[in-house]
Design an enzyme around this catalytic site. Sequence first.
Site, PDB file in Angstrom:
ATOM      1  N   TYR A 153      -5.072  -0.139  10.415  1.00 17.80           N
ATOM      2  CA  TYR A 153      -5.193  -1.324   9.576  1.00 17.80           C
ATOM      3  C   TYR A 153      -6.321  -1.292   8.550  1.00 17.80           C
ATOM      4  O   TYR A 153      -6.295  -2.065   7.603  1.00 17.80           O
ATOM      5  CB  TYR A 153      -5.290  -2.563  10.464  1.00 17.80           C
ATOM      6  CG  TYR A 153      -4.004  -2.764  11.196  1.00 17.80           C
ATOM      7  CD1 TYR A 153      -2.951  -3.421  10.589  1.00 17.80           C
ATOM      8  CD2 TYR A 153      -3.805  -2.204  12.454  1.00 17.80           C
ATOM      9  CE1 TYR A 153      -1.737  -3.555  11.231  1.00 17.80           C
ATOM     10  CE2 TYR A 153      -2.588  -2.329  13.096  1.00 17.80           C
ATOM     11  CZ  TYR A 153      -1.558  -3.008  12.479  1.00 17.80           C
ATOM     12  OH  TYR A 153      -0.358  -3.123  13.095  1.00 17.80           O
ATOM     13  N   ILE A 154      -7.295  -0.396   8.726  1.00 25.67           N
ATOM     14  CA  ILE A 154      -8.377  -0.398   7.735  1.00 25.67           C
ATOM     15  C   ILE A 154      -7.876   0.017   6.355  1.00 25.67           C
ATOM     16  O   ILE A 154      -8.507  -0.277   5.355  1.00 25.67           O
ATOM     17  CB  ILE A 154      -9.577   0.476   8.151  1.00 25.67           C
ATOM     18  CG1 ILE A 154      -9.175   1.934   8.393  1.00 25.67           C
ATOM     19  CG2 ILE A 154     -10.242  -0.086   9.387  1.00 25.67           C
ATOM     20  CD1 ILE A 154     -10.372   2.859   8.621  1.00 25.67           C
TER      21      ILE A 154
ATOM     22  N   MET B 172      -0.908   5.678   6.813  1.00 27.06           N
ATOM     23  CA  MET B 172       0.290   4.845   6.739  1.00 27.06           C
ATOM     24  C   MET B 172       1.264   5.379   5.684  1.00 27.06           C
ATOM     25  O   MET B 172       0.918   6.210   4.854  1.00 27.06           O
ATOM     26  CB  MET B 172      -0.101   3.406   6.437  1.00 27.06           C
ATOM     27  CG  MET B 172      -0.671   2.687   7.666  1.00 27.06           C
ATOM     28  SD  MET B 172      -1.101   0.977   7.275  1.00 27.06           S
ATOM     29  CE  MET B 172      -1.243   0.266   8.918  1.00 27.06           C
TER      30      MET B 172
ATOM     31  N   ILE C 155       0.834  -1.202   0.000  1.00 31.43           N
ATOM     32  CA  ILE C 155       0.000   0.000   0.000  1.00 31.43           C
ATOM     33  C   ILE C 155       0.869   1.253   0.000  1.00 31.43           C
ATOM     34  O   ILE C 155       0.400   2.327  -0.338  1.00 31.43           O
ATOM     35  CB  ILE C 155      -0.965   0.033   1.203  1.00 31.43           C
ATOM     36  CG1 ILE C 155      -0.215   0.113   2.543  1.00 31.43           C
ATOM     37  CG2 ILE C 155      -1.897  -1.169   1.190  1.00 31.43           C
ATOM     38  CD1 ILE C 155      -1.127   0.501   3.701  1.00 31.43           C
ATOM     39  N   ASP C 156       2.167   1.113   0.352  1.00 30.68           N
ATOM     40  CA  ASP C 156       3.037   2.295   0.471  1.00 30.68           C
ATOM     41  C   ASP C 156       3.489   2.855  -0.871  1.00 30.68           C
ATOM     42  O   ASP C 156       3.957   3.986  -0.932  1.00 30.68           O
ATOM     43  CB  ASP C 156       4.266   1.936   1.317  1.00 30.68           C
ATOM     44  CG  ASP C 156       3.927   1.766   2.782  1.00 30.68           C
ATOM     45  OD1 ASP C 156       2.846   2.215   3.190  1.00 30.68           O
ATOM     46  OD2 ASP C 156       4.745   1.185   3.523  1.00 30.68           O
TER      47      ASP C 156
END
Lengths: 344, 344, 344, 344
Positions: free
Chosen positions: D274-275, D170, D127-128
Amino acid sequence: MRVGVLTGGSDCPGLNAMLRAIVRKGVQEYGDEFIGFRDGWRGVLRDETVPLDIPAVRGTLPRGGTILGSSRTDPFRADDGLDRMLGTLARHRVDALIVAGGTATLTAAARLADDHGVPLVGVPKTIDNDIPLTDYTVGFDTAVGVATETIDRLHTTAESHKRVLVVEVMGRSAGWIALHAGLAGGANCILIPERPFGVAQVCEWVESRFKATYAPIVVIADSALPDSGEIALHGVTPPPDGGPRDRLSGVGEWLGREIERRTGKEARTTVLGYIQRGGSPSPFDRWLATRFGLHAIDAVHQGDWGSMIALQGTRITRVRLAAATSTLKTVDPALYEEASVFFG
Amino acid sequence: MRVGVLTGGSDCPGLNAMLRAIVRKGVQEYGDEFIGFRDGWRGVLRDETVPLDIPAVRGTLPRGGTILGSSRTDPFRADDGLDRMLGTLARHRVDALIVAGGTATLTAAARLADDHGVPLVGVPKTIDNDIPLTDYTVGFDTAVGVATETIDRLHTTAESHKRVLVVEVMGRSAGWIALHAGLAGGANCILIPERPFGVAQVCEWVESRFKATYAPIVVIADSALPDSGEIALHGVTPPPDGGPRDRLSGVGEWLGREIERRTGKEARTTVLGYIQRGGSPSPFDRWLATRFGLHAIDAVHQGDWGSMIALQGTRITRVRLAAATSTLKTVDPALYEEASVFFG
Amino acid sequence: MRVGVLTGGSDCPGLNAMLRAIVRKGVQEYGDEFIGFRDGWRGVLRDETVPLDIPAVRGTLPRGGTILGSSRTDPFRADDGLDRMLGTLARHRVDALIVAGGTATLTAAARLADDHGVPLVGVPKTIDNDIPLTDYTVGFDTAVGVATETIDRLHTTAESHKRVLVVEVMGRSAGWIALHAGLAGGANCILIPERPFGVAQVCEWVESRFKATYAPIVVIADSALPDSGEIALHGVTPPPDGGPRDRLSGVGEWLGREIERRTGKEARTTVLGYIQRGGSPSPFDRWLATRFGLHAIDAVHQGDWGSMIALQGTRITRVRLAAATSTLKTVDPALYEEASVFFG
Amino acid sequence: MRVGVLTGGSDCPGLNAMLRAIVRKGVQEYGDEFIGFRDGWRGVLRDETVPLDIPAVRGTLPRGGTILGSSRTDPFRADDGLDRMLGTLARHRVDALIVAGGTATLTAAARLADDHGVPLVGVPKTIDNDIPLTDYTVGFDTAVGVATETIDRLHTTAESHKRVLVVEVMGRSAGWIALHAGLAGGANCILIPERPFGVAQVCEWVESRFKATYAPIVVIADSALPDSGEIALHGVTPPPDGGPRDRLSGVGEWLGREIERRTGKEARTTVLGYIQRGGSPSPFDRWLATRFGLHAIDAVHQGDWGSMIALQGTRITRVRLAAATSTLKTVDPALYEEASVFFG
């Protein structure tokens, strides 16, 4: 106990949540065994079953549809329907049956229970919300959610193009989806089968909205009909007396064209169709279906045959299947009046 | 009539839908004029107003928050609070007041109406759903929706990493969001303030879930507390008798660490926080808030002072503000028992 | 500078995000003033304007549609179109024009820039994604999102009833929405205008899916056409050589009936229609539209007339409007082949 | 061929879509057999496998997480890691390996391929979005979607209470999620690890926003750090030279408190957590992951060992794993400048 379960009629979101609750509570608290009948009454007629145990229901809570399959088969219209059903139930040594369905499915259930002594319990499920004696049916809240989201989307395109947007939603005999989604979506006019509409009145609302420099959204149930004046004028087939209400197939498209012809404004129609019945159930439907399932298996163990699980306020209750299927729950005229402050 | 309106307490989705309904019906059917007070009771204390007419409420139905602003100001704690409020209302020649709020805001309203003769009507709004005599409050359904969607998301990451995921949801004094979202999201354990929990029991559920080779989700209200055994063991401050319930700040994080320590399984905590209160209201909340608004302006014109609009089943009714604010509606133990079949 | 802005063609999500970016950067960094032309080229022809400044664009980022309004007016077809446009631009002392639109709107822009020296810059926007020299156009990602969500929903009802579900999506001349949403939604067959289809082949895929005991989803672009064998067989009007591609109006409904007739399986068609164009833009479309807006106002200040802002990879670039409007970007046969592994 | 597959690192949405594509194409077009290794490299070390065939991947396209499980195990840190891995691969007679992961997982893959001759192909997922030589990684678009939806929600509560809302997203070493979601969500300030921030500057933006009578949203990556002035002032541990960037744990909470202290405005922090990693993948991620999967199995059959599948524009290409893992892709300062027009 050995408990048979079936889901009949058009599918809707929340059925898997209900099945999961029945099986979890039945197995864990009562030590039940389950037999799933495939595709509603058809599976009982044809003796077609589907495994129904805890592994089968795992992970199904958020999924639409029904793992048992569904159909609109009317078992009493089939040759030897009654005998074949009783035969299947006997063959599987079924001690009780849980039947989830709309009016048609539950009418057959009421007859089986009351006239033929089959030990069964009903659960009301239909996006149409037209079953009396329960505040809501499983599937209705999700359908309203899909329809409302669609109306939200159409507002922006209506405004950008200064068009009338007609949205045709489902509602076989009652205008519940149209009423709730129309109110929640900010419709400028809501047309339901309970109240024949005049196209002239609709056009007036449409024009008043344009005068306020906004573009109108018209929400119409697919079973709504123009009033007798329109019927005479346009030769629309009238509903036969006493019989089930006729539909004007494509009423949304027809109304869009009429609005365009009479007001000179561009109009476009969107027919929502099957997406109202599919997809993940809303949290309310998951909660309702889960509680209906938990109470259905309790009713089975209390031998409350011929009953239907119902919601009244926040309490789960039981009513007689025979009473709940003897009529349809249509929109109260007072509720419709209440909404009409937003028309035009 | 000249009608003042305010929205107090923590904001929640649906308030704009309510304001729109009040204004549309008030202007069109009763010929009312409206004065919006800014930021709840604070605007009445300070005489700060916001325009409130049909253009002001246009397009606000789907938007969260409140165009009037909100605050948690308790007007009776302010110096000369009562006199300043009465002064503001007199200065604006306000004939009636509509007050939307949770228990704190409505308690002040009940006192103003019953002790000081202010002509007002209340509307219950709070995501916590802890106001008695109404089935639901405005904002609750949306909060449950956000929490459920989050739990749905967390299931996939729990499974992929075989981790315990603890989700801390809001609920100042009652576990309604935790209960509904936990049921709808398929939580394996739901912890609410009404029922002190034992960490050992939670760990047992967690481990039984792992034995079935699935990863557990634990939903906990931010006001839930461990039971007295835990409190003695860990020195958690106990809730004082009779007083408002104390919280264990960060109870979700604490529980995650305890689970990890005792079971040896990785645990992660997600604190939902403010997203539960924001965003577009759900269709149910739009429908409820709209109907509450329509009935509030009717109650004003019937002079039913000191009443609160309420939902009972599908009907909108009225109850006394004094009764609705004399206690909190907490989760019925039977409802919690019902849900516990899914624990572990 | 005094900068005119217009949005032409069918509306799509993301236009407001673009307008906001243009105005924020123009006012803050360049000290520009803006004139919004109402409803695309029509506003330039008729000299109808809309205020366009920072207050006008506040809060519009997440909203679909366009605050300027839109229309499909072709300005060169209007009497004295060119003179009237030049007159309006002169009257407002417009130093530059930013034109957001699809192929038709941008073709007029290219002609104005290249043949008549109007200082303008174009931005590509259409849910159809059929403009070459840019990876994506504004609105496409949102449309794919709506279509995919719909396909997700229809899977559950297809499975529950073992029906074929045909989904007709938009795509005037190119199958981009069908291809992307079909892939993302797990369609069992994707039909696009670039590749005439054989109904026999479609039925084969449908039957192979049923053999695997799953129910098939068929995604079809509304401009897709059966191949010449079908056309001969069924008397469908063929597309005239060289001209714009003809459509078979209601191709989705037609295909559903053909599948039902030939395979004996129940088939239902859902036509997505206008909901693909409405509603809040996806994060990708907001990001793309914002960046297109920021770069468009930069291009204005660099005097890069006749250019179109484009996306290539993650970089924003410029291409010639004339080149970007000389052809349509259709689906590459290799991409379609790639997807076909999932058919059947 | 016998092809092993593993998914390593933190899980993200889209992995199941990729697995499905690999298996569908591998089985149907190449006649491959598959072995799934459980929980990333750990499954190769421990010889733990998961069945991976067409039934295993059915219906998984819309589901988040990974049916193979994942872990952050670094196989070269394990005792005899290399030998154990080579042993497992030999034991299963694996002809090729497909490795999906972020930088850490792919670094191990590059070493295995280049130094030890293991025939493998990599797929970038995180996701990063911090892997170079590909425009995007699988999971990023979904994470941006979750973060943007959250920011949308928080706007309404910020406005209603006139509060600062800080959203911590994040981004282990790069600010991509913060930048994209901040732009898409209309944040008034975006803080990323690539650019140390001054709290005074942040407070200035916050106050300028309040002056325009709007409430500010601050988006901050969880790895963002205050600049050296702040570090000196507040004793925040500085990032060691040359080493991996240190984090200020709870930087969002810290910043919220600092803003409150310095500006006197109420501030609240929401930590997304975490979502961002869970739930159904966005259509873009399903499309990207599906195409990455299809091209990965092609690369296997072309023997292109040590390559990583990548996206460049709309084309899928291949780059060297060694090159893609030699550095991190951080946010280009020019992109950050571009966004800063919206700050304050």
